[in-house]
Design a protein around this motif. Structure first.
Motif, PDB file in Angstrom:
ATOM      1  N   ILE A   1     -30.024 -38.729  31.006  1.00  0.00           N
ATOM      2  CA  ILE A   1     -30.127 -37.687  32.026  1.00  0.00           C
ATOM      3  C   ILE A   1     -29.396 -36.438  31.558  1.00  0.00           C
ATOM      4  O   ILE A   1     -29.868 -35.321  31.793  1.00  0.00           O
ATOM      5  CB  ILE A   1     -29.579 -38.204  33.378  1.00  0.00           C
ATOM      6  CG1 ILE A   1     -30.516 -39.293  33.914  1.00  0.00           C
ATOM      7  CG2 ILE A   1     -29.425 -37.074  34.360  1.00  0.00           C
ATOM      8  CD1 ILE A   1     -30.031 -39.987  35.147  1.00  0.00           C
ATOM      9  N   MET A   2     -28.270 -36.626  30.892  1.00  0.00           N
ATOM     10  CA  MET A   2     -27.527 -35.473  30.394  1.00  0.00           C
ATOM     11  C   MET A   2     -28.380 -34.668  29.407  1.00  0.00           C
ATOM     12  O   MET A   2     -28.386 -33.439  29.454  1.00  0.00           O
ATOM     13  CB  MET A   2     -26.232 -35.923  29.725  1.00  0.00           C
ATOM     14  CG  MET A   2     -25.346 -34.822  29.256  1.00  0.00           C
ATOM     15  SD  MET A   2     -23.878 -35.545  28.502  1.00  0.00           S
ATOM     16  CE  MET A   2     -22.861 -34.116  28.361  1.00  0.00           C
ATOM     17  N   ALA A   3     -29.109 -35.356  28.539  1.00  0.00           N
ATOM     18  CA  ALA A   3     -29.978 -34.662  27.582  1.00  0.00           C
ATOM     19  C   ALA A   3     -31.067 -33.882  28.305  1.00  0.00           C
ATOM     20  O   ALA A   3     -31.371 -32.741  27.933  1.00  0.00           O
ATOM     21  CB  ALA A   3     -30.598 -35.677  26.618  1.00  0.00           C
ATOM     22  N   MET A   4     -31.631 -34.469  29.343  1.00  0.00           N
ATOM     23  CA  MET A   4     -32.680 -33.794  30.103  1.00  0.00           C
ATOM     24  C   MET A   4     -32.118 -32.535  30.777  1.00  0.00           C
ATOM     25  O   MET A   4     -32.756 -31.472  30.753  1.00  0.00           O
ATOM     26  CB  MET A   4     -33.253 -34.732  31.167  1.00  0.00           C
ATOM     27  CG  MET A   4     -34.331 -34.111  32.016  1.00  0.00           C
ATOM     28  SD  MET A   4     -34.941 -35.210  33.308  1.00  0.00           S
ATOM     29  CE  MET A   4     -33.474 -35.443  34.294  1.00  0.00           C
ATOM     30  N   ILE A  22     -33.626 -30.469  19.815  1.00  0.00           N
ATOM     31  CA  ILE A  22     -32.566 -31.037  18.986  1.00  0.00           C
ATOM     32  C   ILE A  22     -31.193 -30.835  19.611  1.00  0.00           C
ATOM     33  O   ILE A  22     -30.349 -31.743  19.586  1.00  0.00           O
ATOM     34  CB  ILE A  22     -32.618 -30.421  17.576  1.00  0.00           C
ATOM     35  CG1 ILE A  22     -33.931 -30.810  16.899  1.00  0.00           C
ATOM     36  CG2 ILE A  22     -31.433 -30.858  16.733  1.00  0.00           C
ATOM     37  CD1 ILE A  22     -34.201 -30.080  15.612  1.00  0.00           C
ATOM     38  N   ALA A  23     -30.942 -29.672  20.193  1.00  0.00           N
ATOM     39  CA  ALA A  23     -29.626 -29.350  20.733  1.00  0.00           C
ATOM     40  C   ALA A  23     -29.137 -30.345  21.789  1.00  0.00           C
ATOM     41  O   ALA A  23     -27.966 -30.753  21.733  1.00  0.00           O
ATOM     42  CB  ALA A  23     -29.614 -27.924  21.285  1.00  0.00           C
ATOM     43  N   PRO A  24     -29.964 -30.783  22.744  1.00  0.00           N
ATOM     44  CA  PRO A  24     -29.454 -31.741  23.728  1.00  0.00           C
ATOM     45  C   PRO A  24     -28.978 -33.055  23.102  1.00  0.00           C
ATOM     46  O   PRO A  24     -27.971 -33.620  23.544  1.00  0.00           O
ATOM     47  CB  PRO A  24     -30.656 -31.989  24.648  1.00  0.00           C
ATOM     48  CG  PRO A  24     -31.474 -30.761  24.533  1.00  0.00           C
ATOM     49  CD  PRO A  24     -31.307 -30.327  23.113  1.00  0.00           C
ATOM     50  N   GLY A  58     -30.024 -43.042  23.664  1.00  0.00           N
ATOM     51  CA  GLY A  58     -30.566 -42.759  24.998  1.00  0.00           C
ATOM     52  C   GLY A  58     -31.027 -41.321  25.116  1.00  0.00           C
ATOM     53  O   GLY A  58     -32.083 -41.038  25.684  1.00  0.00           O
ATOM     54  N   ALA A  59     -30.230 -40.399  24.561  1.00  0.00           N
ATOM     55  CA  ALA A  59     -30.610 -38.984  24.576  1.00  0.00           C
ATOM     56  C   ALA A  59     -31.868 -38.756  23.744  1.00  0.00           C
ATOM     57  O   ALA A  59     -32.769 -38.010  24.142  1.00  0.00           O
ATOM     58  CB  ALA A  59     -29.466 -38.128  24.046  1.00  0.00           C
ATOM     59  N   LEU A  60     -31.944 -39.429  22.607  1.00  0.00           N
ATOM     60  CA  LEU A  60     -33.115 -39.290  21.752  1.00  0.00           C
ATOM     61  C   LEU A  60     -34.373 -39.824  22.434  1.00  0.00           C
ATOM     62  O   LEU A  60     -35.432 -39.188  22.396  1.00  0.00           O
ATOM     63  CB  LEU A  60     -32.884 -40.011  20.431  1.00  0.00           C
ATOM     64  CG  LEU A  60     -33.967 -39.873  19.376  1.00  0.00           C
ATOM     65  CD1 LEU A  60     -34.170 -38.414  18.997  1.00  0.00           C
ATOM     66  CD2 LEU A  60     -33.600 -40.689  18.150  1.00  0.00           C
ATOM     67  N   ILE A  61     -34.244 -40.945  23.097  1.00  0.00           N
ATOM     68  CA  ILE A  61     -35.387 -41.512  23.830  1.00  0.00           C
ATOM     69  C   ILE A  61     -35.837 -40.567  24.947  1.00  0.00           C
ATOM     70  O   ILE A  61     -37.031 -40.346  25.142  1.00  0.00           O
ATOM     71  CB  ILE A  61     -35.036 -42.910  24.373  1.00  0.00           C
ATOM     72  CG1 ILE A  61     -34.927 -43.902  23.210  1.00  0.00           C
ATOM     73  CG2 ILE A  61     -36.070 -43.382  25.394  1.00  0.00           C
ATOM     74  CD1 ILE A  61     -34.319 -45.235  23.592  1.00  0.00           C
ATOM     75  N   MET A  62     -34.877 -39.991  25.653  1.00  0.00           N
ATOM     76  CA  MET A  62     -35.219 -39.035  26.719  1.00  0.00           C
ATOM     77  C   MET A  62     -35.958 -37.834  26.150  1.00  0.00           C
ATOM     78  O   MET A  62     -36.962 -37.389  26.711  1.00  0.00           O
ATOM     79  CB  MET A  62     -33.958 -38.581  27.455  1.00  0.00           C
ATOM     80  CG  MET A  62     -34.219 -37.519  28.503  1.00  0.00           C
ATOM     81  SD  MET A  62     -35.318 -38.040  29.822  1.00  0.00           S
ATOM     82  CE  MET A  62     -34.208 -39.026  30.788  1.00  0.00           C
ATOM     83  N   MET A  63     -35.489 -37.312  25.023  1.00  0.00           N
ATOM     84  CA  MET A  63     -36.141 -36.147  24.444  1.00  0.00           C
ATOM     85  C   MET A  63     -37.538 -36.498  23.930  1.00  0.00           C
ATOM     86  O   MET A  63     -38.459 -35.683  24.029  1.00  0.00           O
ATOM     87  CB  MET A  63     -35.282 -35.556  23.319  1.00  0.00           C
ATOM     88  CG  MET A  63     -33.959 -34.989  23.812  1.00  0.00           C
ATOM     89  SD  MET A  63     -34.084 -33.929  25.271  1.00  0.00           S
ATOM     90  CE  MET A  63     -35.157 -32.664  24.695  1.00  0.00           C
ATOM     91  N   LEU A  64     -37.726 -37.705  23.419  1.00  0.00           N
ATOM     92  CA  LEU A  64     -39.064 -38.127  23.006  1.00  0.00           C
ATOM     93  C   LEU A  64     -39.998 -38.252  24.204  1.00  0.00           C
ATOM     94  O   LEU A  64     -41.181 -37.891  24.122  1.00  0.00           O
ATOM     95  CB  LEU A  64     -38.985 -39.452  22.243  1.00  0.00           C
ATOM     96  CG  LEU A  64     -38.362 -39.378  20.852  1.00  0.00           C
ATOM     97  CD1 LEU A  64     -38.179 -40.778  20.281  1.00  0.00           C
ATOM     98  CD2 LEU A  64     -39.193 -38.513  19.928  1.00  0.00           C
ATOM     99  N   MET A  65     -39.473 -38.727  25.320  1.00  0.00           N
ATOM    100  CA  MET A  65     -40.281 -38.816  26.542  1.00  0.00           C
ATOM    101  C   MET A  65     -40.668 -37.427  27.035  1.00  0.00           C
ATOM    102  O   MET A  65     -41.825 -37.198  27.420  1.00  0.00           O
ATOM    103  CB  MET A  65     -39.517 -39.593  27.619  1.00  0.00           C
ATOM    104  CG  MET A  65     -39.396 -41.062  27.326  1.00  0.00           C
ATOM    105  SD  MET A  65     -38.285 -41.985  28.416  1.00  0.00           S
ATOM    106  CE  MET A  65     -38.720 -41.447  30.030  1.00  0.00           C
ATOM    107  N   ILE A  66     -39.728 -36.498  27.022  1.00  0.00           N
ATOM    108  CA  ILE A  66     -40.022 -35.129  27.441  1.00  0.00           C
ATOM    109  C   ILE A  66     -41.060 -34.503  26.513  1.00  0.00           C
ATOM    110  O   ILE A  66     -41.996 -33.832  26.969  1.00  0.00           O
ATOM    111  CB  ILE A  66     -38.733 -34.278  27.492  1.00  0.00           C
ATOM    112  CG1 ILE A  66     -37.844 -34.751  28.645  1.00  0.00           C
ATOM    113  CG2 ILE A  66     -39.052 -32.791  27.617  1.00  0.00           C
ATOM    114  CD1 ILE A  66     -36.476 -34.115  28.668  1.00  0.00           C
TER     115      ILE A  66
END
Length: 84
Positions: A1-4, A22-24, A58-66
């Motif tokens: 969630i933080m990455a999003m 990449i930044a998140p 987790g952040a990487l997975i979120m960014m891939l989903m986005i």
């Protein structure tokens, strides 16, 4: 969630490049590192690099989903605009 949340914050400034994706992940990685360092100084806690890796993955997975959602949205818009 933080990455999003970081992704949407970066996008709100008009940055629409690879850096917005990449930044998140990097921010979450740095935050996780500082959190684990902090835990070294707390009684009954231990700082583990594996926890940093879990947070970062987790952040990487979120960014891939986005990214996947954005690709689908672009394809839908392209199909709608071309009339097919």
């Amino acid at each position: 969630i933080m990455a999003m949340l970081w992704f949407f914050t970066i996008m709100s400034y008009g940055i629409k490049s690879k850096a917005a994706f990449i930044a998140p992940v990097l921010i979450v990685f740095l935050y996780a590192c500082t959190d684990e360092i902090h835990q070294l100084f707390v009684a009954d806690r231990s700082g583990k690099f594996t926890d940093v890796l879990f947070d970062t993955s987790g952040a990487l997975i979120m960014m891939l989903m986005i990214f996947a959602v954005e690709v689908v949205i672009r394809k839908c818009r392209h199909t709608k605009l071309s009339g097919s």
